[in-house]
Design a protein around this motif. Sequence first.
Motif, mmCIF file in Angstrom:
data_model
loop_
_atom_site.group_PDB
_atom_site.id
_atom_site.type_symbol
_atom_site.label_atom_id
_atom_site.label_comp_id
_atom_site.label_asym_id
_atom_site.label_seq_id
_atom_site.Cartn_x
_atom_site.Cartn_y
_atom_site.Cartn_z
ATOM 1 N N MET A 157 -16.745 -12.212 -1.782
ATOM 2 C CA MET A 157 -17.106 -11.692 -0.493
ATOM 3 C C MET A 157 -16.248 -10.454 -0.231
ATOM 4 S SD MET A 157 -17.340 -13.803 3.076
ATOM 5 C CE MET A 157 -18.891 -14.579 2.789
ATOM 6 N N PRO A 158 -16.871 -9.313 0.047
ATOM 7 C CA PRO A 158 -16.114 -8.076 0.252
ATOM 8 C C PRO A 158 -15.232 -8.132 1.495
ATOM 9 C CG PRO A 158 -18.470 -7.618 0.011
ATOM 10 C CD PRO A 158 -18.308 -9.087 0.110
ATOM 11 N N GLN A 159 -14.103 -7.480 1.402
ATOM 12 C CA GLN A 159 -13.176 -7.341 2.528
ATOM 13 C C GLN A 159 -13.245 -5.880 2.981
ATOM 14 O OE1 GLN A 159 -10.963 -9.711 3.928
ATOM 15 N NE2 GLN A 159 -12.041 -11.225 2.711
ATOM 16 N N VAL A 160 -13.404 -5.682 4.276
ATOM 17 C CA VAL A 160 -13.482 -4.327 4.827
ATOM 18 C C VAL A 160 -12.364 -4.172 5.838
ATOM 19 C CG1 VAL A 160 -14.917 -2.712 6.122
ATOM 20 C CG2 VAL A 160 -15.989 -4.288 4.509
ATOM 21 N N GLU A 161 -11.649 -3.061 5.741
ATOM 22 C CA GLU A 161 -10.605 -2.788 6.722
ATOM 23 C C GLU A 161 -11.207 -1.897 7.811
ATOM 24 O OE1 GLU A 161 -6.323 -0.597 7.038
ATOM 25 O OE2 GLU A 161 -6.690 -1.866 5.285
ATOM 26 N N ILE A 162 -11.098 -2.372 9.045
ATOM 27 C CA ILE A 162 -11.620 -1.624 10.190
ATOM 28 C C ILE A 162 -10.476 -1.352 11.156
ATOM 29 C CG2 ILE A 162 -13.970 -2.526 9.995
ATOM 30 C CD1 ILE A 162 -13.276 -4.525 12.222
ATOM 31 N N THR A 163 -10.653 -0.330 11.979
ATOM 32 C CA THR A 163 -9.638 0.014 12.969
ATOM 33 C C THR A 163 -10.293 -0.006 14.339
ATOM 34 O OG1 THR A 163 -8.490 1.395 11.377
ATOM 35 C CG2 THR A 163 -7.961 1.737 13.695
ATOM 36 N N ILE A 164 -9.706 -0.780 15.235
ATOM 37 C CA ILE A 164 -10.214 -0.886 16.599
ATOM 38 C C ILE A 164 -9.034 -0.715 17.546
ATOM 39 C CG2 ILE A 164 -11.359 -2.359 18.295
ATOM 40 C CD1 ILE A 164 -12.749 -3.710 15.878
ATOM 41 N N ALA B 275 -13.938 -9.983 6.414
ATOM 42 C CA ALA B 275 -14.836 -10.310 5.300
ATOM 43 C C ALA B 275 -16.283 -10.210 5.790
ATOM 44 C CB ALA B 275 -14.553 -11.718 4.799
ATOM 45 N N CYS B 276 -17.168 -9.842 4.854
ATOM 46 C CA CYS B 276 -18.594 -9.770 5.197
ATOM 47 C C CYS B 276 -19.421 -10.085 3.956
ATOM 48 C CB CYS B 276 -18.943 -8.392 5.746
ATOM 49 S SG CYS B 276 -18.750 -7.052 4.557
ATOM 50 N N GLN B 277 -20.705 -10.229 4.142
ATOM 51 C CA GLN B 277 -21.614 -10.491 3.034
ATOM 52 C C GLN B 277 -21.773 -9.237 2.184
ATOM 53 O OE1 GLN B 277 -23.066 -13.477 2.326
ATOM 54 N NE2 GLN B 277 -21.921 -14.339 4.044
ATOM 55 N N GLU C 132 -21.462 -4.162 4.315
ATOM 56 C CA GLU C 132 -20.271 -3.394 4.656
ATOM 57 C C GLU C 132 -20.569 -2.260 5.649
ATOM 58 O OE1 GLU C 132 -19.688 -4.927 0.427
ATOM 59 O OE2 GLU C 132 -21.307 -3.917 1.513
ATOM 60 N N ARG C 133 -21.634 -1.518 5.405
ATOM 61 C CA ARG C 133 -21.903 -0.364 6.282
ATOM 62 C C ARG C 133 -22.259 -0.809 7.697
ATOM 63 N NH1 ARG C 133 -27.535 2.023 6.216
ATOM 64 N NH2 ARG C 133 -28.845 0.342 5.459
ATOM 65 N N TYR C 134 -22.908 -1.975 7.823
ATOM 66 C CA TYR C 134 -23.225 -2.483 9.167
ATOM 67 C C TYR C 134 -21.947 -2.904 9.901
ATOM 68 C CZ TYR C 134 -27.950 -2.555 7.320
ATOM 69 O OH TYR C 134 -29.141 -2.204 6.759
ATOM 70 N N LEU C 135 -21.050 -3.517 9.161
ATOM 71 C CA LEU C 135 -19.770 -3.928 9.744
ATOM 72 C C LEU C 135 -18.964 -2.709 10.188
ATOM 73 C CD1 LEU C 135 -17.671 -6.059 10.445
ATOM 74 C CD2 LEU C 135 -16.888 -5.966 8.066
ATOM 75 N N VAL C 136 -18.919 -1.684 9.362
ATOM 76 C CA VAL C 136 -18.196 -0.460 9.706
ATOM 77 C C VAL C 136 -18.827 0.187 10.939
ATOM 78 C CG1 VAL C 136 -17.646 1.888 8.910
ATOM 79 C CG2 VAL C 136 -17.324 -0.064 7.374
ATOM 80 N N SER C 137 -20.150 0.198 11.010
ATOM 81 C CA SER C 137 -20.851 0.770 12.172
ATOM 82 C C SER C 137 -20.550 -0.027 13.439
ATOM 83 C CB SER C 137 -22.361 0.786 11.896
ATOM 84 O OG SER C 137 -23.059 1.240 13.024
ATOM 85 N N ALA C 138 -20.581 -1.345 13.346
ATOM 86 C CA ALA C 138 -20.274 -2.190 14.500
ATOM 87 C C ALA C 138 -18.828 -2.003 14.941
ATOM 88 C CB ALA C 138 -20.548 -3.662 14.165
#
Length: 126
Positions: free
Chosen positions: A1-8, A16-18, A22-28
């Motif tokens: 499962m890919p891990q994405v680092e986001i900044t909020i 983690a996401c499916q 990844e691009r949807y998670l980054v957009s959200a």
Amino acid sequence: MPQVEITIGGRSFEVACQEGEERYLVSAAAMLDAEAAHLSAQIGRMPEARMLLMAGLMLADRTAGLEDQLRASESEVNALRAQIEAAAARPAQRIEVPVIPQEVHDSMAEIAARAEALADQVEAQT
């Protein structure tokens, strides 16, 4: 499962996401970060949990408004489709176009010829 680092709100999170999401998670995350930045500008520094809660609530409110607009648009589209279907189901209307009888054309041509002859006579006399 890919891990994405986001900044909020200036804070980094590893999420983690499916696979392929990844691009949807980054957009959200970018939308949530924009709301958090808006909150920070208005209120100032606040606890992480409160900032995420408020930003999430603001996004949820915007989403609810968009869903209401979507439902109204879908309702309007369905009404227009029903009108189109009703119009298509009606039998074709017969439209009669008035036709000028040939005798009227002939009479008008004769009157025009007489008028031209009179105009020629008046012109010749002057």
